[in-house]
Motif scaffolding. Structure first.
Motif, PDB file in Angstrom:
ATOM      1  N   HIS A  97       0.663  -1.023   0.076  1.00  0.00           N
ATOM      2  CA  HIS A  97      -0.264  -0.011   0.089  1.00  0.00           C
ATOM      3  C   HIS A  97       0.771   1.063   0.266  1.00  0.00           C
ATOM      4  CE1 HIS A  97      -4.030  -1.656   0.622  1.00  0.00           C
ATOM      5  NE2 HIS A  97      -3.604  -2.406   1.689  1.00  0.00           N
ATOM      6  N   ARG A 150     -10.832 -12.031   7.456  1.00  0.00           N
ATOM      7  CA  ARG A 150      -9.773 -11.796   8.229  1.00  0.00           C
ATOM      8  C   ARG A 150      -9.679 -12.238   9.606  1.00  0.00           C
ATOM      9  NH1 ARG A 150      -9.175  -5.333   7.036  1.00  0.00           N
ATOM     10  NH2 ARG A 150      -8.030  -5.469   4.800  1.00  0.00           N
ATOM     11  N   ARG A 176      -8.240 -19.777   2.698  1.00  0.00           N
ATOM     12  CA  ARG A 176      -9.530 -19.692   2.296  1.00  0.00           C
ATOM     13  C   ARG A 176      -9.933 -21.139   2.238  1.00  0.00           C
ATOM     14  NH1 ARG A 176     -12.042 -16.896  -3.055  1.00  0.00           N
ATOM     15  NH2 ARG A 176     -10.349 -18.336  -4.016  1.00  0.00           N
ATOM     16  N   GLN A 206     -18.836 -12.312   0.940  1.00  0.00           N
ATOM     17  CA  GLN A 206     -17.639 -12.007   1.928  1.00  0.00           C
ATOM     18  C   GLN A 206     -16.755 -13.329   2.181  1.00  0.00           C
ATOM     19  OE1 GLN A 206     -19.007 -10.516   5.758  1.00  0.00           O
ATOM     20  NE2 GLN A 206     -20.653  -9.552   4.732  1.00  0.00           N
ATOM     21  N   MET A 213     -15.806 -15.235  -0.093  1.00  0.00           N
ATOM     22  CA  MET A 213     -15.036 -15.344  -1.487  1.00  0.00           C
ATOM     23  C   MET A 213     -13.628 -14.572  -1.485  1.00  0.00           C
ATOM     24  SD  MET A 213     -16.409 -17.592  -3.301  1.00  0.00           S
ATOM     25  CE  MET A 213     -15.630 -17.602  -4.638  1.00  0.00           C
ATOM     26  N   VAL A 214     -13.595 -13.507  -0.356  1.00  0.00           N
ATOM     27  CA  VAL A 214     -12.472 -12.597  -0.550  1.00  0.00           C
ATOM     28  C   VAL A 214     -11.158 -13.397  -0.329  1.00  0.00           C
ATOM     29  CG1 VAL A 214     -11.574 -10.591   0.756  1.00  0.00           C
ATOM     30  CG2 VAL A 214     -13.821 -10.748   0.323  1.00  0.00           C
ATOM     31  N   LYS A 215     -10.249 -13.149  -0.891  1.00  0.00           N
ATOM     32  CA  LYS A 215      -8.907 -13.368  -0.769  1.00  0.00           C
ATOM     33  C   LYS A 215      -7.954 -12.445   0.275  1.00  0.00           C
ATOM     34  CE  LYS A 215      -8.589 -15.830  -5.370  1.00  0.00           C
ATOM     35  NZ  LYS A 215      -8.226 -15.693  -6.475  1.00  0.00           N
ATOM     36  N   PRO A 216      -8.089 -12.550   1.236  1.00  0.00           N
ATOM     37  CA  PRO A 216      -7.408 -11.669   2.407  1.00  0.00           C
ATOM     38  C   PRO A 216      -5.981 -11.380   1.933  1.00  0.00           C
ATOM     39  CG  PRO A 216      -7.614 -13.588   3.518  1.00  0.00           C
ATOM     40  CD  PRO A 216      -8.208 -13.960   2.235  1.00  0.00           C
ATOM     41  N   TRP A 217      -5.316 -12.245   1.540  1.00  0.00           N
ATOM     42  CA  TRP A 217      -4.010 -11.894   1.104  1.00  0.00           C
ATOM     43  C   TRP A 217      -3.521 -10.989  -0.027  1.00  0.00           C
ATOM     44  CZ3 TRP A 217      -6.271 -16.528   1.010  1.00  0.00           C
ATOM     45  CH2 TRP A 217      -6.532 -17.253  -0.438  1.00  0.00           C
ATOM     46  N   LEU A 218      -4.568 -10.929  -0.617  1.00  0.00           N
ATOM     47  CA  LEU A 218      -4.285 -10.005  -1.862  1.00  0.00           C
ATOM     48  C   LEU A 218      -4.717  -8.611  -1.699  1.00  0.00           C
ATOM     49  CD1 LEU A 218      -5.953 -11.881  -4.766  1.00  0.00           C
ATOM     50  CD2 LEU A 218      -3.761 -11.987  -4.263  1.00  0.00           C
ATOM     51  N   THR A 219      -3.648  -7.658  -2.380  1.00  0.00           N
ATOM     52  CA  THR A 219      -3.647  -6.268  -1.854  1.00  0.00           C
ATOM     53  C   THR A 219      -4.867  -5.499  -2.101  1.00  0.00           C
ATOM     54  OG1 THR A 219      -1.479  -6.211  -2.620  1.00  0.00           O
ATOM     55  CG2 THR A 219      -2.226  -4.195  -2.405  1.00  0.00           C
ATOM     56  N   GLN A 251      -8.044  -6.614  -2.699  1.00  0.00           N
ATOM     57  CA  GLN A 251      -9.172  -7.103  -1.685  1.00  0.00           C
ATOM     58  C   GLN A 251      -8.688  -6.890  -0.284  1.00  0.00           C
ATOM     59  OE1 GLN A 251      -9.835 -11.179  -3.059  1.00  0.00           O
ATOM     60  NE2 GLN A 251     -11.688 -10.241  -4.521  1.00  0.00           N
ATOM     61  N   GLY A 252      -7.666  -6.490   0.031  1.00  0.00           N
ATOM     62  CA  GLY A 252      -7.215  -6.261   1.604  1.00  0.00           C
ATOM     63  C   GLY A 252      -7.281  -4.974   1.842  1.00  0.00           C
ATOM     64  N   ALA A 253      -7.521  -3.872   0.793  1.00  0.00           N
ATOM     65  CA  ALA A 253      -7.549  -2.730   1.454  1.00  0.00           C
ATOM     66  C   ALA A 253      -8.757  -2.433   2.354  1.00  0.00           C
ATOM     67  CB  ALA A 253      -7.791  -1.842   0.094  1.00  0.00           C
ATOM     68  N   VAL A 254      -8.354  -1.595   3.174  1.00  0.00           N
ATOM     69  CA  VAL A 254      -9.237  -1.516   4.321  1.00  0.00           C
ATOM     70  C   VAL A 254     -10.424  -0.661   3.773  1.00  0.00           C
ATOM     71  CG1 VAL A 254      -8.168   0.599   5.473  1.00  0.00           C
ATOM     72  CG2 VAL A 254      -9.588  -0.911   6.813  1.00  0.00           C
ATOM     73  N   VAL A 255     -10.133   0.394   2.939  1.00  0.00           N
ATOM     74  CA  VAL A 255     -11.020   1.298   2.322  1.00  0.00           C
ATOM     75  C   VAL A 255     -12.432   0.652   2.168  1.00  0.00           C
ATOM     76  CG1 VAL A 255      -9.814   3.557   2.318  1.00  0.00           C
ATOM     77  CG2 VAL A 255      -9.665   1.489   0.516  1.00  0.00           C
ATOM     78  N   LEU A 294     -13.595  -2.143   2.814  1.00  0.00           N
ATOM     79  CA  LEU A 294     -14.163  -3.128   3.936  1.00  0.00           C
ATOM     80  C   LEU A 294     -14.543  -2.443   5.192  1.00  0.00           C
ATOM     81  CD1 LEU A 294     -11.557  -5.894   2.898  1.00  0.00           C
ATOM     82  CD2 LEU A 294     -13.999  -6.101   2.338  1.00  0.00           C
ATOM     83  N   LEU A 295     -15.315  -1.738   5.086  1.00  0.00           N
ATOM     84  CA  LEU A 295     -15.522  -0.970   6.390  1.00  0.00           C
ATOM     85  C   LEU A 295     -16.631  -1.708   7.191  1.00  0.00           C
ATOM     86  CD1 LEU A 295     -15.025   2.946   5.729  1.00  0.00           C
ATOM     87  CD2 LEU A 295     -13.589   1.370   7.279  1.00  0.00           C
TER      88      LEU A 295
END
Lengths: 601, 205
Positions: free
Chosen positions: A6, A210, A310, B6, B8-14, B16-20, B22-23
């Motif tokens: 980021h 997460r 996953r 929710q 289906m998200v790949k949490p390690w990818l940039t 999809q991991g962006a916090v903006v 996923l509030l």
């Protein structure tokens, strides 16, 4: 890779939503006894469960003494033996493992790991513990009523469970059924909390994917328990009515001592269906939290992200769903239609697929990890080996043709003790060694822990590997003594004596563990807030042990999953879930290009 | 469903991991107590469906002797429908912000529920008086057990009803009690549904 890549993330204000009204205790009594704080409830659950578990441990000693040295101990009669079996099984499965994994670890870890101040219904959560305690006391009371506790076997099959030939048919069986019903009511109160807290009270940025796998395991296990325990509840209510009011839900027409009893028209197999519709998911109610916890222990202590996160989540959910369509594999010898057996054998073998995926992923998480043989890691490795062992014998028993000759032999005892006795208990120990520093602020003593691990781990194998062999010889389970049976060779008795001696040693080794818990609370090395350098939220609390409300004035904001280990360019080999992306990098020289290899699924 | 998306998200990818992106921290937008109640109702539904499957499994055997249901059960059914409607009337008024309507609806709903429970007890007495004892036959045992556990669930509901009434007596307005009334109404509708299924199954013999 992930987070370091980021360049700029918009500033995220501290959570304004998600704050809950906390109940603030006003007196010592509401702070430490009738507490609504999930952490206190967790400790209450854990101590009660371990205390009643010690009772069950002593009962297993009694059984082993009788099996190893028959006709030696005058204080163990046949009736006593059946009572020991019954109470040992029921206590270990329900009052120890279920209560400890969900009531203990669930209460402690769910709010902390998802970033909540507390459970969503704290008052109901408190009630849950006190009803559980009542259930335990009712169960213990059955040791002191005339006739003693029930000796019907932990499956409580009618009609024998309530007929007068079975020990404890006077009061013991009733107290057992009432205690189970209370346990289920209490559990349902807690279980609603665990599920709704995970669904609705996660902190900002803590998406479902997460969540640490510990939470996924506990969450799915709780859903299973909420759906499976009603079956046991229905069975318990109907059997109570049969015993108290003389109804015939499970009781067929019976002649007892030459007299026709008033029962008639009930179906004993119906109880078996109800019991195992609960009983099989129960295996996974115990196993899924263990799966989740072990994934996290391995990841933290091997400094590596969980391989295939996953797939791990989906495997947990799929195993949970499948566990509801395999129950009749416990009933192959009940005279069912062969097509039924075929169906249930098939579903049982299918469950091996997601389970095997999990085992591969644990091994691949360890692969090229920086494995540190800490105490939690030792127990986690012990779990994987033991679970594979017990799981493979499960594949044998899942097939009807193999199960029929092995049914009701010691082979079955060895199988389920490996897979749902030893394996989950190893995880319980690993988890306690892992989270004890967070709960007390001190480390558990390592040499004592090593002694505890090696005796428990090797001892468990010395106990249960021989039982497989005894099962092949045809030694039946639930038999008080086997002395003059022609097909049992003399060597089997020697082996039984050996197993008994080891069981006594392993039991004593648990005292080392209990002593360690008490000793380290006073004398243990100070741990600091994050001794394992872990990423998940419970290690990032303002104080250790975490105070009322878990976190500081504002709830943490989550920016990544819980497995950010070894990010290139990060200043440490781990990045906490709540560390702002701007703080991750060591400085301008770091590689922030994001070109580093990403973990493959 | 949202929950599957929710997962289906790949949490390690940039990206999809962006916090903006996923509030939203909640899985469901409904208030938390409503989610809690729905989950509880699922548990209760499992409980009743297990009892009913035992009932149906037993019923198919040829030695099943049905008991003749007293006519009072029809009246009780009507009363329970009325109590459920009264609860709904309270909910509609709570949504409109009219506390008087809430009071009327809740009071009527509670009283009618009491009437239903008394009616069930009278039906039991009538059956006992005509010799349908609980231990005589599996059909009788199932009847008493199913009606009994249904009644126990209604009594549990009355505890929640009592607490809601107490809130109103303390002077809370329609907005403040709206969630409580909502929970009561949902629970009453659910137990009405359970009763209708039970009653229909008992009639179909």
């Amino acid at each position: 890779m992930v987070d370091a890549a980021h360049d700029q993330v918009d500033f995220v204000p501290p959570a304004e939503v998600g704050e809950m009204e906390l109940y603030h205790p006003k007196s010592w009594l509401t702070k430490y006894v009738f507490s609504q704080d999930a952490k206190v409830i967790a400790i209450q659950y854990s101590f009660t469960a371990i205390a009643i578990g010690m009772v069950a441990l002593v009962l297993s000693w009694m059984m082993r003494l009788q099996l190893g040295f028959p006709e030696t101990f005058s204080f163990i009669e046949a009736e006593d033996y059946y009572q020991f079996i019954t109470m040992h099984g029921m206590i270990m499965v329900i009052y120890l493992l279920t209560a400890l994994f969900l009531g203990g670890f669930g209460n402690y870890l769910i709010p902390l790991m998802v970033g909540a101040r507390d459970m969503v219904f704290p008052y109901v959560n408190m009630l849950s513990y006190w009803i559980y305690l009542l259930a335990v006391l009712v169960l213990l009371a059955s040791f002191f009523v005339p006739g003693g506790p029930t000796g019907a076997g932990w499956t409580l099959y009618p009609p024998q469970a309530i007929l007068s030939g079975t020990p404890g048919s006077e009061g013991g069986i009733l107290l057992m059924l009432i205690s189970l019903a209370l346990f289920i009511v209490g559990f349902t109160m807690g279980g609603l909390n665990y599920v709704v807290t995970v669904l609705q009270a996660r902190t900002r940025g803590m998406t479902l994917m997460r969540l640490p796998l510990t939470i996924w395991g506990i969450f799915t296990a709780t859903v299973l328990a909420l759906l499976a325990f009603p079956a046991l509840f229905v069975g318990a209510v109907m059997m109570t009515l049969d015993r108290m009011l003389g109804t015939s839900f499970f009781m067929p027409g019976i002649v007892q001592f030459g007299e026709q009893m008033q029962y008639g028209g009930g179906s004993p197999v119906l109880f078996q269906h109800l019991f195992w519709f609960f009983g099989h998911p129960e295996v996974y109610i115990v196993a899924l939290p263990a799966f989740g916890i072990v994934s996290d222990l391995i990841s933290v202590h091997a400094r590596r992200h969980v391989f295939g996160y996953r797939l791990m989540v989906w495997a947990i959910v799929i195993i949970g769903a499948l566990s509801f369509v395999v129950w009749a594999h416990h009933m192959y010898v009940s005279g069912m239609n062969p097509w039924f057996g075929f169906f249930f054998a098939t579903t049982t073998l299918i469950i091996a697929v997601p389970t095997a995926i999990k085992v591969y992923n644990w091994v691949l998480t360890l692969w090229r990890g920086n494995i540190k043989l800490t105490l939690p890691m030792l127990f986690a490795l012990g779990f994987i080996v033991t679970f594979v062992n017990g799981g493979i014998t499960g594949l044998f028993l899942g097939n009807v043709v193999v199960d029929v000759p092995l049914s009701d032999t010691m082979f079955v005892v060895a199988h389920f003790h490996m897979v749902m006795g030893v394996a989950p208990i190893l995880v319980v120990f690993g988890a306690i060694y892992h989270w004890y520093p967070k709960m007390t602020g001190r480390m558990l003593n390592v040499p004592m822990g090593q002694i505890h691990f090696w005796i428990t781990f090797l001892g468990a194998y010395a106990i249960f590997l021989p039982l497989h062999y005894l099962g092949f010889l045809g030694v039946p389970r639930r038999y008080y003594e086997m002395t003059d049976t022609s097909f049992i060779p003399q060597s089997a008795e020697t082996l039984n004596a050996f197993v008994t001696v080891i069981a006594l040693i392993v039991g004593v080794a648990q005292l080392v563990f209990l002593f360690n818990i008490g000793w380290s609370m006073v004398k243990g090395k100070k741990s600091g807030p994050n001794p394992w350098r872990a990423t998940s939220l419970e290690w990032q609390t303002a104080t250790t042990p975490p105070g009322h409300g878990n976190f500081g004035p504002t709830l943490p904001v989550v920016y990544r999953w819980a497995y950010a280990f070894g990010l290139p360019g990060a200043k440490d080999d781990y990045v906490p879930q709540n560390m702002h992306p701007d703080q991750v990098a060591i400085g301008d020289t770091a590689d922030l290009s994001g070109t580093a290899a990403q973990p493959a699924e | 469903m949202n929950i599957f998306r929710q997962m289906m998200v790949k949490p390690w990818l940039t990206e999809q991991g962006a916090v903006v992106e996923l509030l939203d921290e909640r899985t469901f937008s409904q208030p938390t107590p409503k989610i809690g109640l729905r989950l509880f109702l699922i548990v209760v539904a499992v409980f009743f469906s297990l009892m009913l499957s035992a009932y149906i499994e037993r019923k198919v055997f040829s030695d099943w002797n049905s008991l003749s249901l007293p006519w009072l059960l029809w009246l009780n059914t009507a009363i329970l429908i009325a109590s459920s409607m009264a609860m709904h009337y309270a909910l509609v008024n709570a949504r409109r912000g009219q506390i008087d309507g809430v009071k009327t609806g809740l009071s009527a709903g509670g009283v009618l529920t009491f009437a239903f429970l008394v009616g069930q007890l009278l039906a039991w007495r009538e059956l006992v008086a005509t010799g349908y004892y609980v231990s005589l036959d599996p059909a009788n045992a199932f009847f008493y057990m199913l009606t009994g556990v249904h009644g126990v669930h209604l009594i549990g509901g009355l505890v929640a009803w009592w607490r809601t009434m107490a809130k109103i007596r303390r002077g809370q307005d329609a907005v403040q009690v709206r969630l409580s009334v909502d929970l009561c109404a949902v629970y009453w509708h659910f137990l009405l549904l359970i009763w209708l299924v039970l009653f229909a199954l008992m009639l179909l013999t």
